[in-house]
Write a protein that holds these residues in place. Structure first.
Motif, PDB file in Angstrom:
ATOM      1  N   ALA A   1       0.991  -0.454  -0.311  1.00  0.00           N
ATOM      2  CA  ALA A   1      -0.194   0.244  -0.083  1.00  0.00           C
ATOM      3  C   ALA A   1       0.903   1.314  -0.023  1.00  0.00           C
ATOM      4  N   SER A   2       1.553   1.342   0.628  1.00  0.00           N
ATOM      5  CA  SER A   2       2.941   2.410   0.788  1.00  0.00           C
ATOM      6  C   SER A   2       3.497   2.353  -0.689  1.00  0.00           C
ATOM      7  N   SER A   3       4.196   1.788  -1.036  1.00  0.00           N
ATOM      8  CA  SER A   3       4.623   1.696  -2.229  1.00  0.00           C
ATOM      9  C   SER A   3       3.391   2.796  -3.388  1.00  0.00           C
ATOM     10  N   VAL A   4       3.094   2.642  -3.018  1.00  0.00           N
ATOM     11  CA  VAL A   4       1.408   3.912  -4.040  1.00  0.00           C
ATOM     12  C   VAL A   4       2.382   5.663  -3.742  1.00  0.00           C
TER      13      VAL A   4
ATOM     14  N   VAL B   1      -2.583  -7.519   1.566  1.00  0.00           N
ATOM     15  CA  VAL B   1      -2.723  -5.924   0.646  1.00  0.00           C
ATOM     16  C   VAL B   1      -4.461  -5.441   0.828  1.00  0.00           C
ATOM     17  N   ALA B   2      -5.730  -6.073   0.368  1.00  0.00           N
ATOM     18  CA  ALA B   2      -5.996  -6.343   0.820  1.00  0.00           C
ATOM     19  C   ALA B   2      -6.527  -4.874   1.555  1.00  0.00           C
ATOM     20  N   PRO B   3      -6.905  -5.171   3.223  1.00  0.00           N
ATOM     21  CA  PRO B   3      -7.659  -4.441   3.964  1.00  0.00           C
ATOM     22  C   PRO B   3      -6.799  -3.193   3.638  1.00  0.00           C
ATOM     23  N   PHE B   4      -6.030  -2.877   3.049  1.00  0.00           N
ATOM     24  CA  PHE B   4      -5.491  -1.598   2.639  1.00  0.00           C
ATOM     25  C   PHE B   4      -5.821  -0.568   1.318  1.00  0.00           C
ATOM     26  N   LEU B   5      -6.893  -1.812   0.620  1.00  0.00           N
ATOM     27  CA  LEU B   5      -7.542  -0.867  -0.329  1.00  0.00           C
ATOM     28  C   LEU B   5      -8.722   0.340   0.251  1.00  0.00           C
ATOM     29  N   VAL B   6      -9.070  -0.320   1.449  1.00  0.00           N
ATOM     30  CA  VAL B   6     -10.182   0.964   1.943  1.00  0.00           C
ATOM     31  C   VAL B   6      -9.741   2.598   2.252  1.00  0.00           C
ATOM     32  N   PRO B   7      -8.339   2.306   2.750  1.00  0.00           N
ATOM     33  CA  PRO B   7      -8.343   3.940   2.868  1.00  0.00           C
ATOM     34  C   PRO B   7      -7.759   4.188   1.860  1.00  0.00           C
ATOM     35  N   LEU B   8      -7.102   3.414   1.023  1.00  0.00           N
ATOM     36  CA  LEU B   8      -6.421   4.042  -0.643  1.00  0.00           C
ATOM     37  C   LEU B   8      -8.092   4.685  -1.304  1.00  0.00           C
ATOM     38  N   GLY B   9      -9.082   4.000  -0.645  1.00  0.00           N
ATOM     39  CA  GLY B   9     -10.507   3.976  -2.051  1.00  0.00           C
ATOM     40  C   GLY B   9     -10.925   5.616  -1.466  1.00  0.00           C
TER      41      GLY B   9
ATOM     42  N   ALA C   1      -3.348   8.401   5.951  1.00  0.00           N
ATOM     43  CA  ALA C   1      -4.772   7.516   5.149  1.00  0.00           C
ATOM     44  C   ALA C   1      -3.532   6.294   6.486  1.00  0.00           C
ATOM     45  N   LEU C   2      -3.089   5.350   5.454  1.00  0.00           N
ATOM     46  CA  LEU C   2      -1.863   4.366   5.867  1.00  0.00           C
ATOM     47  C   LEU C   2      -1.597   4.867   7.080  1.00  0.00           C
ATOM     48  N   ALA C   3      -1.385   5.441   7.868  1.00  0.00           N
ATOM     49  CA  ALA C   3      -0.814   5.410   9.284  1.00  0.00           C
ATOM     50  C   ALA C   3      -2.616   5.156  10.002  1.00  0.00           C
ATOM     51  N   ALA C   4      -3.413   5.992   9.900  1.00  0.00           N
ATOM     52  CA  ALA C   4      -4.709   6.232  10.773  1.00  0.00           C
ATOM     53  C   ALA C   4      -5.270   4.483  10.575  1.00  0.00           C
ATOM     54  N   TYR C   5      -4.941   3.559  10.029  1.00  0.00           N
ATOM     55  CA  TYR C   5      -5.077   2.006   9.342  1.00  0.00           C
ATOM     56  C   TYR C   5      -3.557   1.347  10.639  1.00  0.00           C
ATOM     57  N   VAL C   6      -2.809   2.557  10.429  1.00  0.00           N
ATOM     58  CA  VAL C   6      -1.488   1.385  11.482  1.00  0.00           C
ATOM     59  C   VAL C   6      -2.169   2.044  13.151  1.00  0.00           C
ATOM     60  N   PHE C   7      -2.953   2.794  13.459  1.00  0.00           N
ATOM     61  CA  PHE C   7      -3.158   3.252  14.998  1.00  0.00           C
ATOM     62  C   PHE C   7      -3.792   2.056  14.895  1.00  0.00           C
ATOM     63  N   VAL C   8      -5.571   2.202  14.312  1.00  0.00           N
ATOM     64  CA  VAL C   8      -6.676   1.217  14.680  1.00  0.00           C
ATOM     65  C   VAL C   8      -6.141   0.299  14.487  1.00  0.00           C
ATOM     66  N   TRP C   9      -4.818  -0.428  13.476  1.00  0.00           N
ATOM     67  CA  TRP C   9      -4.580  -2.116  13.604  1.00  0.00           C
ATOM     68  C   TRP C   9      -4.049  -2.172  15.248  1.00  0.00           C
ATOM     69  N   ALA C  10      -3.375  -1.534  15.529  1.00  0.00           N
ATOM     70  CA  ALA C  10      -1.853  -1.628  16.632  1.00  0.00           C
ATOM     71  C   ALA C  10      -2.830  -0.902  17.266  1.00  0.00           C
ATOM     72  N   ARG C  11      -3.682  -0.627  17.113  1.00  0.00           N
ATOM     73  CA  ARG C  11      -4.031  -0.313  19.311  1.00  0.00           C
ATOM     74  C   ARG C  11      -3.576  -0.615  20.552  1.00  0.00           C
ATOM     75  N   HIS C  12      -3.896  -1.589  20.769  1.00  0.00           N
ATOM     76  CA  HIS C  12      -4.169  -3.166  21.679  1.00  0.00           C
ATOM     77  C   HIS C  12      -2.538  -3.845  21.218  1.00  0.00           C
ATOM     78  N   ARG C  13      -1.863  -3.398  20.714  1.00  0.00           N
ATOM     79  CA  ARG C  13      -1.169  -4.886  20.453  1.00  0.00           C
ATOM     80  C   ARG C  13       0.856  -4.134  20.621  1.00  0.00           C
ATOM     81  N   GLU C  14       0.486  -3.895  22.363  1.00  0.00           N
ATOM     82  CA  GLU C  14       1.802  -3.717  23.190  1.00  0.00           C
ATOM     83  C   GLU C  14       3.014  -4.371  22.766  1.00  0.00           C
ATOM     84  N   ASP C  15       2.459  -5.577  22.284  1.00  0.00           N
ATOM     85  CA  ASP C  15       3.860  -6.768  21.953  1.00  0.00           C
ATOM     86  C   ASP C  15       4.920  -5.280  20.349  1.00  0.00           C
ATOM     87  N   LEU C  16       3.966  -4.649  20.124  1.00  0.00           N
ATOM     88  CA  LEU C  16       4.589  -4.611  19.002  1.00  0.00           C
ATOM     89  C   LEU C  16       5.673  -3.233  18.830  1.00  0.00           C
ATOM     90  N   ARG C  17       6.004  -3.059  19.775  1.00  0.00           N
ATOM     91  CA  ARG C  17       7.044  -1.953  20.316  1.00  0.00           C
ATOM     92  C   ARG C  17       8.241  -2.722  20.335  1.00  0.00           C
TER      93      ARG C  17
END
Length: 424
Positions: A141-144, A394-402, A183-199
């Motif tokens: 998605a970020s390659s766009v 990639v498919a879920p990231f088509l939503v913010p890109l759309g 838009a992609l950063a917002a998607y990452v924020f929502v996806w990772a908001r409960h992932r304390e292990d991903l620091r």
């Protein structure tokens, strides 16, 4: 040979997987022969389309991209962005976006971004516990961002085909590119908001200073290239030449680029440039035939009889371009579609610069979708994952890109504000 027979021959050739340049060139030459036109005239019509000063920027920007890749610029950017935001949840997702944004100022190709940046980031994300599909999805998605943020190779080609200012198109692309990042950063924020292990690493000024010093040259690249264009110091073609020299000097200063590397860099640049230029030449001949037969005028008349609504027309354009982007290489889709669609768009009051950004964004999203989406195959190659796995990531990231596509399409001020402010 009629126009209908010409179109059928081209479609059949594309379905049979004939390279797009020859799928256009062969039937077009048959048309010329059937109408008693000389081969010499056909060659002049083809080569005239690439005999253009703005198109000289294409090989130069391609050279900038290859030099940046060879000089290890992406690795330095990765280290710097990671040092700045590594402590946040999902930090490598943000790093992925940030590196693509930084790399976009040196390379205007989604495929090059996916290959160069993806080979670094996807293994790192998997190593730090990110799901494989998420890692490859955010990378695709970020390659766009690369072909949206200037310098953009598709934008240069569109400007040449549509006869609009390359500088204006570059300026118009900046805000949409930044919106894609948000838009992609917002998607990452929502996806990772409960992932304390991903620091990742804790914030350290020492590490920031170290990576900043290592990457300071790369950070100046947008000032050299984009700043020079928007401030009127260079034309886009001149900026491409300056950028190539700057990247060459940067590689030598970092000692990551050696004289013995240059023949390979120049050879890769020549091969990539040739593949684009032969498509443009074949498309120029095809476009001349379409103009001779008044096909764009007939299509414009038919569309205007169907609807005089700009909204309906732009929706239809989005659907058509997304489809073309999924089955045809973007440069080919662009030079085939723009001469047909742009006259209709202008009759309905769509600004040609605004329309250019719509076209480029649609075709870049098409690179992320089956059956021929180029980014999917590049990421599959560099990550050794099946194409189906890459697309499911990639498919879920088509939503913010759309969502960004709809904003760009129906809120023209988002696109035209910056060029208007700069008087372009």
């Amino acid at each position: 040979m009629s126009v209908l027979a010409l179109m059928i021959a081209i479609v059949v050739a594309i379905v049979l997987r004939v390279p797009i340049a020859f799928a256009l060139l062969g039937p077009s030459l048959l048309y010329m022969w059937s109408h008693d036109m000389s081969l010499g005239f056909a060659m002049r019509a083809a080569t005239g389309g690439v005999n253009s000063w703005p198109l000289l920027a294409v090989p130069l920007f391609i050279l900038v991209g290859f030099l940046a890749t060879r000089a290890g610029i992406a690795e330095r950017m990765f280290a710097l962005v990671l040092a700045l935001i590594g402590r946040r949840r999902g930090s490598l997702g943000y790093v992925n976006i940030g590196v693509s944004l930084g790399f976009s100022w040196m390379n205007g190709s989604a495929l090059a971004d996916a290959a160069g940046v993806g080979s670094i980031e996807v293994p790192q994300m998997i190593k730090h516990g990110y799901p494989r599909k998420f890692a490859v999805g955010i990378t695709g998605a970020s390659s766009v961002i690369g072909p949206m943020m200037p310098p953009s190779i598709p934008a240069v080609v569109y400007a040449s085909v549509a006869l609009v200012s390359t500088s204006a198109l570059f300026a118009a692309s900046v805000v949409p590119a930044l919106l894609i990042c948000l838009a992609l950063a917002a998607y990452v924020f929502v996806w990772a908001r409960h992932r304390e292990d991903l620091r990742n690493q804790a914030f350290s000024w020492r590490e920031v200073r170290r990576t900043s010093l290592a990457g300071v040259g790369a950070l100046l690249t947008p000032i050299v290239i984009l700043g020079g264009i928007l401030n009127g110091l260079f034309t886009p073609t001149e900026a491409a030449a300056v950028g190539a020299v700057y990247m060459l000097l940067l590689g030598f200063a970092y000692r990551t680029l050696r004289l013995r590397d240059l023949p390979r860099v120049f050879a890769d640049t020549a091969v990539t440039t040739a593949s684009i230029m032969i498509i443009l030449a074949a498309s120029s001949l095809f476009g001349w035939i379409m103009a001779r037969e008044q096909v764009p005028t007939e299509i414009a008349t038919a569309v205007l009889e169907l609807t005089d609504s700009k909204v309906v027309f732009l929706l239809l354009v989005n659907v058509l371009l997304l489809f073309l982007g999924a089955i045809i290489e973007p440069t080919s889709a662009l030079v085939i579609a723009v001469p047909v669609l742009l006259p209709v768009a202008m009759q309905l009051g769509v600004d040609p610069v605004h329309f250019g950004v719509i076209v480029v964004l649609n075709l870049m999203i098409g690179l992320l979708t089956p059956p021929i989406g180029g980014v999917l195959f590049v990421l599959s190659s560099v990550t050794k994952m099946p194409v189906s796995t890459v697309f499911s990531g990639v498919a879920p990231f088509l939503v913010p890109l759309g969502v960004i596509l709809m904003i760009v399409t129906f809120v023209p001020d988002v696109v035209l504000w910056l060029p208007n402010q700069l008087g372009l």
